[in-house]
Write an enzyme that holds these catalytic residues in place. Structure first.
Site, PDB file in Angstrom:
ATOM      1  N   CYS A 230       0.896  -1.114   0.181  1.00  0.00           N
ATOM      2  CA  CYS A 230      -0.039   0.101   0.081  1.00  0.00           C
ATOM      3  C   CYS A 230       0.749   1.138  -0.060  1.00  0.00           C
ATOM      4  CB  CYS A 230      -0.931  -0.063   1.215  1.00  0.00           C
ATOM      5  SG  CYS A 230      -2.011  -1.378   1.361  1.00  0.00           S
TER       6      CYS A 230
ATOM      7  N   ARG B  11       3.330  -0.215  -4.960  1.00  0.00           N
ATOM      8  CA  ARG B  11       3.290  -0.881  -3.699  1.00  0.00           C
ATOM      9  C   ARG B  11       1.913  -1.651  -3.658  1.00  0.00           C
ATOM     10  NH1 ARG B  11       6.753   1.503   0.390  1.00  0.00           N
ATOM     11  NH2 ARG B  11       5.285   0.589   1.708  1.00  0.00           N
TER      12      ARG B  11
ATOM     13  N   TRP C  23      -3.227  -2.632  -1.267  1.00  0.00           N
ATOM     14  CA  TRP C  23      -3.122  -3.840  -1.719  1.00  0.00           C
ATOM     15  C   TRP C  23      -3.771  -4.588  -0.527  1.00  0.00           C
ATOM     16  CZ3 TRP C  23      -1.252  -8.417   0.836  1.00  0.00           C
ATOM     17  CH2 TRP C  23      -0.902  -9.526  -0.142  1.00  0.00           C
TER      18      TRP C  23
ATOM     19  N   ASN D 250      -1.426   1.865   6.261  1.00  0.00           N
ATOM     20  CA  ASN D 250      -0.637   0.842   5.631  1.00  0.00           C
ATOM     21  C   ASN D 250      -0.556   0.008   6.842  1.00  0.00           C
ATOM     22  OD1 ASN D 250      -0.427   2.092   3.291  1.00  0.00           O
ATOM     23  ND2 ASN D 250       1.914   2.388   3.359  1.00  0.00           N
ATOM     24  N   GLY D 251      -0.525  -1.349   6.779  1.00  0.00           N
ATOM     25  CA  GLY D 251      -0.160  -2.502   7.688  1.00  0.00           C
ATOM     26  C   GLY D 251      -1.453  -3.248   8.199  1.00  0.00           C
TER      27      GLY D 251
ATOM     28  N   GLU E 119      14.082 -19.134 -10.428  1.00  0.00           N
ATOM     29  CA  GLU E 119      13.698 -17.833 -10.537  1.00  0.00           C
ATOM     30  C   GLU E 119      12.722 -17.811 -11.947  1.00  0.00           C
ATOM     31  OE1 GLU E 119      13.709 -14.996  -9.395  1.00  0.00           O
ATOM     32  OE2 GLU E 119      14.020 -13.577 -10.906  1.00  0.00           O
TER      33      GLU E 119
ATOM     34  N   LYS F 191       9.236 -16.118 -12.131  1.00  0.00           N
ATOM     35  CA  LYS F 191       8.733 -15.032 -12.931  1.00  0.00           C
ATOM     36  C   LYS F 191       7.651 -15.362 -13.791  1.00  0.00           C
ATOM     37  CE  LYS F 191      10.460 -12.416 -11.295  1.00  0.00           C
ATOM     38  NZ  LYS F 191      11.931 -12.300 -10.412  1.00  0.00           N
TER      39      LYS F 191
ATOM     40  N   GLU G  35       4.378 -15.449 -11.904  1.00  0.00           N
ATOM     41  CA  GLU G  35       3.732 -14.012 -11.275  1.00  0.00           C
ATOM     42  C   GLU G  35       3.388 -13.255 -12.376  1.00  0.00           C
ATOM     43  OE1 GLU G  35       8.074 -12.200  -9.855  1.00  0.00           O
ATOM     44  OE2 GLU G  35       6.105 -11.455  -9.073  1.00  0.00           O
TER      45      GLU G  35
ATOM     46  N   HIS H  95      11.763 -38.141 -10.236  1.00  0.00           N
ATOM     47  CA  HIS H  95      11.105 -38.336  -8.911  1.00  0.00           C
ATOM     48  C   HIS H  95       9.797 -38.041  -8.778  1.00  0.00           C
ATOM     49  CE1 HIS H  95      15.067 -40.160  -7.784  1.00  0.00           C
ATOM     50  NE2 HIS H  95      15.636 -39.198  -8.160  1.00  0.00           N
TER      51      HIS H  95
ATOM     52  N   LYS I 156       4.989  -4.773  -4.756  1.00  0.00           N
ATOM     53  CA  LYS I 156       6.502  -4.623  -4.784  1.00  0.00           C
ATOM     54  C   LYS I 156       7.052  -5.180  -3.446  1.00  0.00           C
ATOM     55  CE  LYS I 156      10.434  -3.858  -7.024  1.00  0.00           C
ATOM     56  NZ  LYS I 156      10.785  -4.930  -7.802  1.00  0.00           N
TER      57      LYS I 156
HETATM   58  O1  M6R Z   1      11.821  -6.710  -1.451  1.00  0.00           O
HETATM   59  P1  M6R Z   1      12.449  -8.199  -1.183  1.00  0.00           P
HETATM   60  O2  M6R Z   1      13.566  -8.523  -1.794  1.00  0.00           O
HETATM   61  O3  M6R Z   1      12.658  -8.620   0.112  1.00  0.00           O
HETATM   62  O4  M6R Z   1      11.083  -9.009  -1.822  1.00  0.00           O
HETATM   63  C1  M6R Z   1      10.848 -10.354  -1.705  1.00  0.00           C
HETATM   64  C2  M6R Z   1       9.798 -11.063  -2.529  1.00  0.00           C
HETATM   65  O5  M6R Z   1       8.690 -10.425  -2.214  1.00  0.00           O
HETATM   66  C3  M6R Z   1      10.064 -10.639  -4.216  1.00  0.00           C
HETATM   67  O6  M6R Z   1      11.400 -11.100  -4.425  1.00  0.00           O
HETATM   68  C4  M6R Z   1       8.880 -11.302  -4.750  1.00  0.00           C
HETATM   69  O7  M6R Z   1       9.193 -12.766  -4.932  1.00  0.00           O
HETATM   70  C5  M6R Z   1       9.074 -10.762  -6.312  1.00  0.00           C
HETATM   71  N1  M6R Z   1       7.745 -10.376  -6.655  1.00  0.00           N
HETATM   72  C6  M6R Z   1       9.721 -11.712  -7.265  1.00  0.00           C
HETATM   73  O8  M6R Z   1       9.580 -10.963  -8.663  1.00  0.00           O
END
Ligand code: M6R
Length: 637
Positions: free
Chosen positions: A2, A28, A112, A136-137, A497, A501, A504, A520, A632
């Site tokens: 947020c 955010r 969010w 926020n929170g 990774e 990606k 998401e 397996h 983010k």
């Molecule tokens: O800000 P951070 O690196 O601590 O964030 C960790 C994860 O939330 C972040 O890497 C998330 O998995 C991304 N959306 C991946 O692309």
């Protein structure tokens, strides 16, 4: 998670600034957004909507140019819905349906969702009898507070925990407290993590905020005509040259008379000064610079990040005297940690464990002597990583953070902090910061003078040149329902990774596996519709990766095989075997094969999997910068 922006101004046009700052904060969270301001008739106006800031902006503009869109007949409640069901919005007025005017005090929020579904009612600001708040929170005790407010005849519009805050302030006002005391008494009733800002129509010259466990930044504009409270410095880029970060428990109150006077108070209500720091964020830092989206811009910057890390990274931290290293992180940062395990164990001979922060923070820790605890985070605000680090700090362990935002909580609270040099990353998916994090860990492993990264840069160069081929593959795979990403050794974290990606950004179910593990279980998924993305740089594992690939092909699974020209003599069989696609990147003039090159080569393939996920999202017509349901910086559990 947020974003918050609030403005008290000597001018009467805060609405445009609120929207402009919300645009900068959109990364955010972006499921709904809203603003409240006190107009020139001293009436609190609130406009909030499901959707991104552009939807809010349209609504605000429409209201400003055409007057409030009126319902067919005046509803009995103070709220009414406009727009279709997908983009329903709430325009809320405390009095009659006057045309929205201008205002000199206002708050804005981009959400969010945590508590309560994505709906106009749960969007912020929340209001009650002339009070408006943004939060926020999470308010952990909101249920009991809500029940007690209901007993006091307050009615609730939605399910959000934040709604209690506005009602509590309003209740204290009803009981005779002044606005500032009503705010302070409300905060004393809350438990949880929060950053909150409030305004009140009967005190239109006061803005008040506080923070516990969520970041808050303040600043006075260069012309001293605007005072801002925001959830992060990006919101204030180009608005203030100097900003301050509030500390835990701080309150900030700004009052307008012939000038704007603000004060910071501690939790115990004692005046305190907080350092002012230069706000060096420019529009170039936070703009797209000609790219279609932030994600594409940020992937293209990956080679620059490598250069920045090599030339400017402060790697004065010596890991050599530790017997074990524990790396704790979430998401992509966790994968950067996992990659570095291979490097540190092989090149520095130190035992490494890598753990997900949300697990680490709640388990009993048996800590061997002489251990270092490394916390990796792009944002520096990820609550699980922060809590895990606080736990290690409380136990008196050695902590080191690797963080991209150096004003963040993790950077400030770590025993030792190293700043990665990825620059601002706005796209919700981590791309260039993965490269920066991996580079930071690499430079802790190998001293700068002994580090030759030409192999990584050469392959990345070739990937960028060949990105159209990746785009074609993305078109081909965009309708698949599931994918497997595979790699061995240092390519395994890259497979993870890549799968993250793809999930998401494209909402395609994708799992990363060590290639040797597929038989397996995962191989049962293979059929002609399930793509396997094989990360296969030429290294000591290559033959085995090749065999695992043959096993997939033998079961009619289409394979996208990513490798380099060094592997050409060995893949003829594969190419004749109905491979869906093989992309051969060039290594170019790397003088000789050495052990380090073999360990570094997989990192460059991160760029290929980033591009594949990006182009797949684009091929599906999705927003690569703002994938659904994400934000983010994840500041809630
Ligand atoms: O800000 P951070 O690196 O601590 O964030 C960790 C994860 O939330 C972040 O890497 C998330 O998995 C991304 N959306 C991946 O692309």
């Amino acid at each position: 998670m947020c974003g918050i922006i609030s403005i008290l101004s000597k001018k009467d046009d805060v609405i445009g600034d609120l929207i402009a700052s919300l645009r900068k904060l959109e990364y955010r969270g972006y499921d709904s957004a809203g603003i409240s301001y006190i107009d020139d008739n001293s009436v609190l106006q609130t406009i909030k909507t499901i959707g991104k800031i552009e939807v809010l902006e349209d609504l605000v503009t429409k209201n400003q140019t055409e007057g409030v869109v009126r319902p067919p007949s005046k509803p009995s409640e103070s709220e009414f819905l406009i727009g279709d069901t997908e983009h329903r919005s709430v325009v809320q007025q405390e009095t009659d349906y006057e045309e929205l005017g201008r205002g000199s005090i206002g708050i804005g929020h981009t959400r969010w969702a945590t508590h309560g579904k994505v709906s106009p009612q749960n969007a912020h600001p929340h209001t009650s009898n002339g009070v408006a708040i943004v939060h926020n929170g999470i308010i952990e005790n909101y249920r009991e507070l809500k029940n007690s407010l209901i007993r006091d005849n307050f009615e609730f519009d939605g399910e959000s925990d934040s709604e209690v805050i506005a009602k509590l302030i309003s209740n204290h006002l009803k009981n005779g407290l002044e606005f500032i005391d009503a705010f302070k008494n409300t905060i004393a009733q809350l438990s949880g993590t929060f950053a909150i800002v409030a305004i009140y129509d009967l005190a239109p010259n006061i803005i008040i905020g506080t923070k516990r466990g969520a970041p808050m930044t303040i600043g006075l504009s260069n012309d001293k005509l605007n005072f801002y409270i925001a959830s992060d410095a990006i919101a204030l880029s180009t608005l203030c040259d100097e900003i301050s970060y509030l500390e835990e428990g701080d309150y900030v109150i700004c009052e307008k008379s012939d000038q704007l006077n603000y004060r910071i108070l501690t939790e115990n209500w004692e005046s305190i000064e907080r350092d002012k720091v230069q706000n060096t964020i420019s529009m170039a830092d936070v703009g797209k610079n000609g790219f279609e989206d932030f994600m594409m811009k940020e992937i293209s910057e990956e080679p620059i990040v490598i250069d920045n890390m090599i030339t400017q990274f402060n790697c004065d931290f010596d890991i050599s005297h530790y017997r074990s290293i524990y790396i704790i992180a979430c998401g992509t940062s966790f994968y950067a940690g996992l990659l570095s395990k291979y490097w540190i164990e092989e090149m520095a001979g130190i035992h490494v464990d890598v753990e997900i922060a949300s697990e680490f923070r709640y388990r009993n820790l048996v800590s061997p002597k002489d251990s270092l605890y490394v916390f990796i985070s792009q944002s520096g605000e990820t609550i699980d990583t922060l809590a895990a680090m606080r736990k290690a700090n409380q136990l008196g362990l050695d902590t080191l953070s690797i963080v991209n935002v150096d004003s963040s909580s993790i950077a400030r609270e770590a025993g030792h902090n190293l700043k990665t040099l990825a620059g601002f990353e706005i796209g919700v998916a981590s791309t260039k910061s993965f490269i920066a994090q991996a580079m930071a860990m690499l430079m802790l492993t190998i001293k700068k003078n002994n580090l030759d990264v030409r192999i990584i840069k050469n392959i990345m160069h070739s990937i960028l040149l060949g990105k159209d081929k990746i785009k074609v593959i993305a078109e081909k795979i965009k309708d698949s329902k599931s994918m497997l990403y595979m790699g061995r050794g240092c390519s395994y974290p890259i497979a993870l990774e890549g799968a993250l990606k793809m999930k998401e950004l494209s909402y395609i179910s994708a799992e990363g596996y060590p290639s040797g593990e597929t038989k397996h279980g995962p191989i049962a998924m293979i059929d002609s519709n399930v793509y396997s993305i094989v990360i296969a740089p030429f290294d000591r594992y290559f033959d085995k990766t090749l065999s695992n690939t043959q096993e997939i092909l033998a079961r009619h699974g289409p394979v996208i095989f990513l490798t380099t020209d060094r592997a050409i003599p060995f893949i003829e069989d594969l190419e004749n075997n109905n491979l869906a696609d093989c992309i051969i990147f060039h290594e170019d003039a790397v003088p000789q094969e050495n052990q380090t090159d073999e360990l570094l080569r997989p990192l460059s393939f991160a760029m290929a999997v980033h591009l594949l996920a990006y182009y797949t999202a684009k091929a599906k017509g999705l927003d690569a910068d703002k994938p659904r349901n994400l934000a983010k910086s994840v500041t809630v559990e």
